[in-house]
Enzyme design. Sequence first.
Site, mmCIF file in Angstrom:
data_model
loop_
_atom_site.group_PDB
_atom_site.id
_atom_site.type_symbol
_atom_site.label_atom_id
_atom_site.label_comp_id
_atom_site.label_asym_id
_atom_site.label_seq_id
_atom_site.Cartn_x
_atom_site.Cartn_y
_atom_site.Cartn_z
ATOM 1 N N ARG A 38 32.575 78.978 40.135
ATOM 2 C CA ARG A 38 33.535 78.860 41.232
ATOM 3 C C ARG A 38 34.007 80.229 41.714
ATOM 4 O O ARG A 38 34.254 80.417 42.922
ATOM 5 C CB ARG A 38 34.720 78.011 40.767
ATOM 6 C CG ARG A 38 35.663 77.650 41.891
ATOM 7 C CD ARG A 38 36.704 76.661 41.426
ATOM 8 N NE ARG A 38 37.521 76.202 42.546
ATOM 9 C CZ ARG A 38 38.845 76.097 42.499
ATOM 10 N NH1 ARG A 38 39.493 76.414 41.393
ATOM 11 N NH2 ARG A 38 39.517 75.679 43.548
ATOM 12 N N HIS A 42 34.213 81.430 45.607
ATOM 13 C CA HIS A 42 35.467 81.861 46.266
ATOM 14 C C HIS A 42 35.414 83.319 46.684
ATOM 15 O O HIS A 42 36.164 83.723 47.573
ATOM 16 C CB HIS A 42 36.668 81.568 45.362
ATOM 17 C CG HIS A 42 37.128 80.141 45.433
ATOM 18 N ND1 HIS A 42 38.435 79.780 45.635
ATOM 19 C CD2 HIS A 42 36.428 78.977 45.344
ATOM 20 C CE1 HIS A 42 38.532 78.456 45.675
ATOM 21 N NE2 HIS A 42 37.330 77.943 45.492
ATOM 22 N N ASN A 70 43.466 79.999 46.019
ATOM 23 C CA ASN A 70 43.131 80.600 44.726
ATOM 24 C C ASN A 70 44.266 80.558 43.707
ATOM 25 O O ASN A 70 44.007 80.465 42.499
ATOM 26 C CB ASN A 70 42.730 82.078 44.923
ATOM 27 C CG ASN A 70 41.473 82.229 45.758
ATOM 28 O OD1 ASN A 70 40.546 81.415 45.658
ATOM 29 N ND2 ASN A 70 41.420 83.259 46.592
ATOM 30 N N HIS A 168 30.358 70.410 41.439
ATOM 31 C CA HIS A 168 31.404 69.561 40.869
ATOM 32 C C HIS A 168 30.837 68.572 39.854
ATOM 33 O O HIS A 168 31.461 67.576 39.524
ATOM 34 C CB HIS A 168 32.177 68.842 41.980
ATOM 35 C CG HIS A 168 33.011 69.765 42.822
ATOM 36 N ND1 HIS A 168 33.653 69.370 43.976
ATOM 37 C CD2 HIS A 168 33.306 71.084 42.671
ATOM 38 C CE1 HIS A 168 34.303 70.413 44.494
ATOM 39 N NE2 HIS A 168 34.100 71.459 43.734
HETATM 40 C C1 HEM Z 1 32.694 71.776 49.666
HETATM 41 C C2 HEM Z 1 33.953 72.143 49.595
HETATM 42 C C3 HEM Z 1 34.682 72.337 48.292
HETATM 43 C C4 HEM Z 1 35.963 71.968 48.049
HETATM 44 C C5 HEM Z 1 36.918 71.311 49.040
HETATM 45 C C6 HEM Z 1 36.245 72.313 46.690
HETATM 46 C C7 HEM Z 1 37.463 72.100 46.064
HETATM 47 C C8 HEM Z 1 37.700 72.228 44.706
HETATM 48 C C9 HEM Z 1 38.911 71.875 44.047
HETATM 49 C C10 HEM Z 1 40.173 71.344 44.718
HETATM 50 C C11 HEM Z 1 38.736 72.088 42.719
HETATM 51 C C12 HEM Z 1 39.745 71.839 41.613
HETATM 52 C C13 HEM Z 1 40.550 73.110 41.361
HETATM 53 C C14 HEM Z 1 41.770 72.891 40.486
HETATM 54 O O1 HEM Z 1 42.155 71.750 40.228
HETATM 55 O O2 HEM Z 1 42.382 73.888 40.052
HETATM 56 C C15 HEM Z 1 37.406 72.592 42.537
HETATM 57 C C16 HEM Z 1 36.845 72.938 41.334
HETATM 58 C C17 HEM Z 1 35.589 73.478 41.187
HETATM 59 N N1 HEM Z 1 34.743 73.848 42.211
HETATM 60 FE FE1 HEM Z 1 34.927 73.321 44.147
HETATM 61 N N2 HEM Z 1 35.150 72.865 46.114
HETATM 62 C C18 HEM Z 1 34.165 72.922 47.063
HETATM 63 C C19 HEM Z 1 32.918 73.477 46.908
HETATM 64 C C20 HEM Z 1 32.480 74.128 45.775
HETATM 65 C C21 HEM Z 1 31.309 74.956 45.692
HETATM 66 C C22 HEM Z 1 30.415 75.298 46.863
HETATM 67 C C23 HEM Z 1 31.221 75.387 44.406
HETATM 68 C C24 HEM Z 1 30.207 76.293 43.775
HETATM 69 C C25 HEM Z 1 28.972 76.430 44.176
HETATM 70 C C26 HEM Z 1 32.333 74.801 43.684
HETATM 71 C C27 HEM Z 1 32.551 74.919 42.342
HETATM 72 C C28 HEM Z 1 33.622 74.370 41.666
HETATM 73 C C29 HEM Z 1 33.720 74.314 40.219
HETATM 74 C C30 HEM Z 1 32.628 74.709 39.244
HETATM 75 C C31 HEM Z 1 34.968 73.778 39.918
HETATM 76 C C32 HEM Z 1 35.589 73.595 38.535
HETATM 77 C C33 HEM Z 1 36.208 74.933 38.154
HETATM 78 C C34 HEM Z 1 36.869 74.988 36.793
HETATM 79 O O3 HEM Z 1 36.854 74.018 36.046
HETATM 80 O O4 HEM Z 1 37.441 76.069 36.500
HETATM 81 N N3 HEM Z 1 33.086 74.076 44.550
HETATM 82 N N4 HEM Z 1 36.797 72.679 43.770
#
Ligand code: HEM
Length: 302
Positions: A38, A42, A70, A168
């Site tokens: 992530r 970002h 962030n 995800h």
């Molecule tokens: C398409 C639009 C996207 C949205 C709206 C989005 C939104 C989010 C949100 C809200 C979370 C939870 C964060 C939290 O609760 O603190 C999350 C987690 C995560 N996102 Fe996305 N995301 C998107 C795309 C992506 C992309 C493109 C990637 C990587 C290629 C990604 C990788 C991740 C990962 C791996 C997590 C878990 C992180 C952790 O456990 O520390 N996301 N995302």
Amino acid sequence: QLSATFYSSTCSNVSSIIRGVVEQAAQSNVRITASLLRLHFHDCFVNGCDASLLLDNSDGIASEKDAPPNADTVVGYEVVDDIKTAVENVCPGIVSCADILAIAAEISVTLAGGRSWNVLLGRRDSRTANQDGTSALPSPFETLSEITKKFTDVGLDTTDLVALSGAHTFGRAQCRFFSGRLYNFDGAGNPDPTLNTTYLETLRQICPEGGNENTLTDLDLTTRNDFDKNYYTNLQNNHGLLQSDQELFSTSGAATIDIVNRFAASQSDFFDSFAQSMINMGNISPLTGTNGEIRTNCRRIN
Ligand code: HEM
Ligand SMILES: [Ca+2]
Ligand SMILES: [Ca+2]
């Protein structure tokens, strides 16, 4: 332009050094692979893949870390520091923080069970951050067309959007990012109709009304730590956690539906597309040549 062999004569071990630190970190924190993937995302969506995300407040810099997309949600910065220290010990002044994020993302995916790809390298680190530019990051509350636009704004298409959303398949999310779906989604007291009712009950237990909005749950209810195609089968079952996830499958007439079905049917199709889309994302306006610098400390400009 970037190249897979950029460090082959100057720091040929860089990948194995980074892998060692990530493996070590994963022993006490299974989530770290997701968190590192992530971080690269970002970073790349704001001023390109230039490690702008990693700069702290200092030297007149307004950190991207403090911006809403962030703050209190992106984690893993300390492990990036540990990686940088390990790399500097062997190859001082050679490897950029931006490339560290790209390599750590690939290693993280493979450690979690995904497929490897050749990471293109040669990015340099910014001397600025763009706190306001974090508005380029997609929000989980946006519509599919708003999110699609944010991807096309950085040169990524609908296939990239669906493939990269497959990230995800692992990691965690806080209640505050999906609790709006659970109780009063429509303003008339009803939950999101695209949320499976059994899953709805589970999520209501985890995130009770008026409860702690920072509580974490799994983005993928089936294989929480594994990088696999289950994210897409979840969407077919109305098991998407975020509104932005489920929209890929539940927006009527959307071009994303066929792509979700294709990835749900074939893990190798997903892995192929994910690798290509990670390369595409990693190519978002990097600093190269004599632009930018190789930071000594990822948190500060030199
Ligand atoms: C398409 C639009 C996207 C949205 C709206 C989005 C939104 C989010 C949100 C809200 C979370 C939870 C964060 C939290 O609760 O603190 C999350 C987690 C995560 N996102 Fe996305 N995301 C998107 C795309 C992506 C992309 C493109 C990637 C990587 C290629 C990604 C990788 C991740 C990962 C791996 C997590 C878990 C992180 C952790 O456990 O520390 N996301 N995302
Ligand atoms: Ca950046
Ligand atoms: Ca999974």
